[in-house]
Enzyme design. Structure first.
Site, PDB file in Angstrom:
ATOM      1  N   PHE A 126      -8.638  -6.246  -5.873  1.00 49.34           N
ATOM      2  CA  PHE A 126      -7.584  -5.421  -6.497  1.00 49.34           C
ATOM      3  C   PHE A 126      -8.019  -3.915  -7.071  1.00 49.34           C
ATOM      4  O   PHE A 126      -7.710  -3.484  -8.143  1.00 49.34           O
ATOM      5  CB  PHE A 126      -7.186  -6.368  -8.089  1.00 49.34           C
ATOM      6  CG  PHE A 126      -6.864  -7.634  -7.634  1.00 49.34           C
ATOM      7  CD1 PHE A 126      -5.852  -7.995  -6.820  1.00 49.34           C
ATOM      8  CD2 PHE A 126      -7.328  -8.605  -8.022  1.00 49.34           C
ATOM      9  CE1 PHE A 126      -5.434  -8.938  -6.471  1.00 49.34           C
ATOM     10  CE2 PHE A 126      -7.086  -9.848  -7.745  1.00 49.34           C
ATOM     11  CZ  PHE A 126      -6.172 -10.377  -7.105  1.00 49.34           C
TER      12      PHE A 126
ATOM     13  N   THR B  97      -5.137 -10.468   1.509  1.00 49.82           N
ATOM     14  CA  THR B  97      -3.961  -9.729   1.847  1.00 49.82           C
ATOM     15  C   THR B  97      -3.474 -10.215   3.212  1.00 49.82           C
ATOM     16  O   THR B  97      -2.411  -9.938   3.657  1.00 49.82           O
ATOM     17  CB  THR B  97      -4.579  -8.302   2.121  1.00 49.82           C
ATOM     18  OG1 THR B  97      -5.809  -8.193   2.718  1.00 49.82           O
ATOM     19  CG2 THR B  97      -4.478  -7.648   0.955  1.00 49.82           C
TER      20      THR B  97
ATOM     21  N   GLY C 262      -4.304  -1.158   4.163  1.00 51.91           N
ATOM     22  CA  GLY C 262      -5.052  -1.729   5.112  1.00 51.91           C
ATOM     23  C   GLY C 262      -4.269  -2.378   6.362  1.00 51.91           C
ATOM     24  O   GLY C 262      -4.531  -2.123   7.431  1.00 51.91           O
TER      25      GLY C 262
ATOM     26  N   PRO D 152       6.088 -11.930   7.517  1.00 51.02           N
ATOM     27  CA  PRO D 152       6.917 -12.031   6.302  1.00 51.02           C
ATOM     28  C   PRO D 152       6.257 -12.810   5.233  1.00 51.02           C
ATOM     29  O   PRO D 152       6.352 -12.881   4.121  1.00 51.02           O
ATOM     30  CB  PRO D 152       8.152 -12.589   6.765  1.00 51.02           C
ATOM     31  CG  PRO D 152       8.129 -11.992   8.210  1.00 51.02           C
ATOM     32  CD  PRO D 152       6.887 -12.196   8.758  1.00 51.02           C
TER      33      PRO D 152
ATOM     34  N   GLU E 231       0.821  -2.998  -2.709  1.00 51.36           N
ATOM     35  CA  GLU E 231       0.606  -2.510  -4.075  1.00 51.36           C
ATOM     36  C   GLU E 231       2.073  -2.372  -4.702  1.00 51.36           C
ATOM     37  O   GLU E 231       2.634  -2.068  -5.774  1.00 51.36           O
ATOM     38  CB  GLU E 231       0.126  -1.109  -4.029  1.00 51.36           C
ATOM     39  CG  GLU E 231      -1.411  -1.789  -3.903  1.00 51.36           C
ATOM     40  CD  GLU E 231      -2.375  -0.486  -3.954  1.00 51.36           C
ATOM     41  OE1 GLU E 231      -2.032   0.465  -3.883  1.00 51.36           O
ATOM     42  OE2 GLU E 231      -3.848  -0.844  -4.096  1.00 51.36           O
TER      43      GLU E 231
END
Lengths: 739, 183
Positions: A249, A477, A518, A626, A699
């Site tokens: 984070f 992620t 990223g 997704p 984010e």
């Protein structure tokens, strides 16, 4: 591969693997405890000793002496390295307080010693035998008290969010004075902690002059360079390896004390040493999201067209530390001819303030989007409609510069329909469900899409498998999976025919994990390498690469069909490339958008706030997976709930430290705080972003959520709280009559 | 049991021998008595699936199932578990032989960084067993009726397992599926 013209049709557009909700390829390791995080790499170096870090117990001053006699004599102690034994080390990239070395103390819990012993228990016991003699100096710890002396300053979060000390378009003061409807309010956000689940940890081993760090770090290439700079050794002698990272984070963007002390301790001990920061040390030893004091002024016509918009923010930091760039989104989110954004920075002696998930936008939208809610009410407009009326398709400060894509209106309208917004009572405090006052809130979400060079190497192995190597990291992620999907799509092989190796600085440098950059950049780098590999395959098979089709493990061209693995029959094929960007993102603004909708219940007797429903509608380019993208968004929404309702580092303004420095005192949302969450993606491939046509999304999920919660609390109770977090004590004495 | 023959004082660590069953295998260790059950697993048995997130019983990442009950392994000393039957995440299932709860976490994406995940899964398995055994929770409305694996019951009982990535919504769906209810 240079990406300087918009993407056209390419193999990714087949969407056989990309765009599919496949399960994470690392899932079976993470769910069985077989994914090895930094502190657990027992196999990488023999004879590892344990390091235990001692932090300073003052906030500012210097160390007169450290008595380590008893500690050195304690059982099992191998060596002790104190900050007095070490000259002040150079600063790493975007690092503003020495991680170690010298007598000066710049903040509480700055590392002052590492004790190395045969076992963890021995190292811990010996660390508490150290006696440190401090000379305490007065410091500045109270942002509110220092705000008056704060100086105007520009700043950059290091994640693309930047603003000048005072950026103006038109005549804000004149337009604000002339506006028939105005708003002028100040909002505060507190210091927050990343509180990732895995503490910062490193195993260090030296082989001669060469240092290897098995660590937990988001940005491998940055950190390799920083380690070299901090330790004063050549970059070529440093290897950093982080295949699994237990959350970051932003807290693991940079090299921290665990890595530096493990390296120094391993040198002193002449054997590998492993160091984890203890949980109570992390908050004050590492970085945090700085508190802000934000003033928002809005001026509008009676029919709700914004004519003047100003957003100013004051934050604090150590000497040379940057401001929290909380005003940045206000330059781009809404129309308005006359504009002002500005930042001021106060010098504080608290620990180092730095990037935390969506630095700038996360706290900035917590102010701006409540101001928009307040202004909509003043205008007698629905807050969704007010936002739609002030949408802009161009950069408001630079009208010849359009957004590459912008469907904020679509996010808000679809969100409103899906969430049942038409059932919201615009008059607050009217809806009851038993002892709960119920309210709905909305906010826009906004975060830029950032482009950064990213490299990868791909190998077609003799057995037909494709291996991808890049220093890209997966901090939760989903990088492993979307990189595998990219390679599978490009090479026409099944997902289980792809091996992905991440986080090793011996691999080509990638964009890394930060600033929600990223996914798009790292997969675009893999795309570039795969284009080269396809050419190499075609050449070896004697096929024209221009019309070669890679599908189902076969390469086809005209009448020919050759199994892909045949190209590697005479030895593996290796291709390496990087995606590099031209000026597309300068010509057109690339951003991501969301409509966040929240329903809360507020207990009429106790003012306890419970989130009952959440929805995010996101416009963030092509969604590569997704399933994992949705997880990124709901995770951001959880963090947004935390910011709205509970997260606050309590500052002891006399002693100068964050008091609640563990996971019991610093409250983050738990299971019971979070309802079912719904996410809708407006899948909209953006040919300006990269060959992947994707954008960041990780984010965006946190951006605006806090304000949506606060606006829902207002709609439920009629009570406006402008100081986060919205704890019940700020509502209780004003709550409506329960009768 | 402490080795009574060796000289013991404040200067040297007190060692003890402890034997317990871990994932069905008998394990015997000579340990500094200050060693937590968590560190015994992670540092001595190299079973590092149980995670150290806080070492203070605040996060739940270290959850193990000991004698049928879930506990924070960081808050208990290894030597307190002489003869215990201990199940860690490694004992529930392996990468190519997943426990149904592990499989449900993968399919529902009930994790992100993965660091809290072993604790969530061990807790999740134990929570469903607690409900099955009729043990009530703070949110059980009727103490005379058998508790059901509702989303509220799951959320309440799982609240000692923090997930900073925020996978809660997906974890509840994974557990609800395993409990045999529609998600």
């Amino acid at each position: 591969m240079k990406f300087d013209t918009p993407a056209t049709q390419n193999p990714i557009d087949q969407l056989k693997v990309i765009g599919q909700s496949v399960n994470r390829i690392d899932g079976k390791f993470k769910t069985t405890g077989t994914a090895a995080y930094a502190y657990e790499r027992h196999d990488v170096a023999p004879n590892q000793a344990y390091g235990y870090v001692l932090g300073a117990s003052i906030a500012k001053g210097r160390i007169r002496a450290i008595d380590d006699t008893s500690a050195r004599a304690a059982p099992g102690v191998v060596t002790i390295v104190t900050t007095l034994d070490t000259p002040p080390l150079a600063l790493g990239q975007m690092n503003y307080a020495n991680l170690f070395g010298g007598a000066e103390i710049a903040h509480y819990h700055q590392a002052v010693a590492v004790v190395v012993a045969e076992t963890f228990e021995q190292a811990r016991a010996a660390a508490f035998l150290l006696t440190v003699d401090y000379e305490t100096e007065a410091g500045r710890f109270d942002l509110a008290a220092e705000a008056g002396s704060a100086e105007p300053v520009g700043g950059d979060s290091g994640e693309g969010s930047d603003s000048g000390p005072g950026d103006r378009v038109g005549d804000f003061e004149g337009a604000f004075a002339a506006a028939p409807v105005t708003l002028d309010h100040t909002y505060t956000t507190p210091d927050e902690s990343h509180a990732m689940m895995e503490p910062h940890a490193t195993i260090a081993a030296w082989q001669g002059e060469k240092l290897t760090l098995w660590t937990s770090n988001q940005m491998i290439a940055w950190s390799k360079g920083s380690v070299a700079k901090i330790l004063g050794i050549p970059k070529e002698n440093v290897r950093v390896d982080s295949p699994y990272i237990g959350g970051g984070f932003g807290g693991k963007l940079f090299v921290r004390a665990d890595a530096v002390l493990a390296a120094l301790a391993a040198k002193a001990a002449r054997r590998p040493v492993k160091v984890a920061l203890t949980r109570p040390l992390i908050v004050n030893n590492t970085t945090h999201r700085p508190a802000t004091i934000q003033r928002v002024r809005l001026g509008a016509t009676r029919d709700g067209i914004i004519t003047a918009i100003a957003h100013e923010s004051i934050s604090g930091n150590l000497k040379d530390g940057p401001p929290e760039t909380a005003v940045d989104q206000t330059k781009l989110l809404y129309a308005g001819a006359h504009r002002l954004t500005g930042m001021k920075l106060a010098r504080l002696d608290l620990p180092e303030g730095n990037a935390m998930r969506a630095p700038g936008e996360a706290p900035g939208l917590m102010a701006l989007e409540v101001a928009m809610d307040e202004m909509a009410e003043k205008l007698g407009l629905d807050p969704v409609e007010f936002r739609i009326r002030n949408d802009t398709q161009v950069d408001p400060g630079n009208p010849e510069r359009p957004f590459s894509q912008r469907d904020l209106v679509g996010c808000l309208t679809l969100g409103a329909t899906t969430f049942g917004w038409d059932k919201r009572n615009p008059k607050p405090g009217q809806v009851r469900d038993g002892h709960w006052l119920v309210g709905l809130g909305v906010a826009s979400g906004f975060r830029n899409n950032l482009l950064a060079k990213s490299g990868a190497r791909v190998r077609l192995e003799v057995d037909g498998r494709v291996t991808v190597e890049t220093d890209m990291t997966d901090i939760g992620t989903g990088s492993y999976t979307i990189i595998a999907q990219t390679a599978a799509e490009m090479m026409g092989v099944a997902l289980d025919g792809i091996v992905v190796r991440l986080g090793d600085s011996d691999h080509p440098a990638s964009a890394g994990s930060g600033g929600q950059w990223g996914a798009n950049n790292a997969t675009a780098g893999v795309y570039a390498a795969c284009v080269k590999l396809r050419e190499a395959v075609a050449q070896r098979l004697g096929i024209n690469s221009a019309d070669a089709v890679f599908a189902d493990g076969v390469v086809r061209s005209g009448n020919r069909a050759v199994p892909l693995c045949e190209a590697a029959a005479s030895g593996e094929l290796v291709a390496e490339d990087a995606i590099e960007y031209g000026d597309l993102s300068k010509k057109q603004q690339q951003s991501t958008f969301a409509g966040h909708f929240v329903e809360v219940g507020v207990d009429i007797h106790t003012a306890e706030i419970r989130v009952r429903r959440m929805l995010a509608v996101c416009a963030a380019g092509r969604i590569l997976n997704p399933k994992s993208a949705r997880s990124q968004v709901i995770g951001g929404m959880v963090m947004g709930v935390g910011a709205a309702l509970m997260e606050e580092l309590a500052v002891d303004t006399r002693r100068g430290f964050f008091v609640n420095h563990d996971l019991a005192g610093y409250e983050v949302p738990v299971h019971a705080d979070i309802p079912h969450q719904k996410v809708i993606f407006l899948d909209e491939p953006d040919p300006q972003s990269s060959p992947m046509k994707a954008k960041g999304v990780g984010e965006l999920g946190v951006c605006g959520v806090g304000a949506a919660v606060a606006n829902a609390v207002y709609n439920a109770t009629g009570l406006r709280v402008r100081d986060y977090p919205l704890t019940l004590d700020k509502l209780l004495d004003r709550m409506p009559d329960a009768a | 049991m402490a080795d009574a023959g060796a000289p013991v004082g404040p200067e040297s660590p007190v060692m003890a021998n402890v034997a317990f069953t871990v994932n069905g295998k008998r394990r015997e260790l000579d340990l500094d008595i200050r060693t937590s059950l968590l560190d015994a697993a992670r540092e001595h048995l190299h079973l590092s699936g149980s995670k150290k997130g806080c070492d203070h019983g605040q996060c739940g990442a270290c959850t193990m199932i000991v004698d049928g009950r879930r506990i924070n392994a960081c808050l208990t000393l290894a030597v307190m578990h002489q003869g215990s039957d201990i199940v860690t995440i490694e004992g529930l299932g392996q990468p190519d032989n997943l426990h149904p709860m592990q499989d449900a976490f993968v399919r529902h994406d009930g994790y992100q960084c993965g660091y809290c995940t072993p604790g969530q899964i061990c807790s999740g398995v134990a929570v469903l067993a607690e409900i099955e055994a009729g043990i009530p929770s703070h949110v059980t409305a009727d103490l005379n009726a058998a508790p059901e694996a509702t989303a509220d019951e799951i959320r309440e009982r799982m609240s000692g397992n923090l997930c900073r990535c925020g996978a809660y919504s997906n974890i509840v769906e994974a557990m609800t599926e395993i409990a045999g209810r529609p998600a």
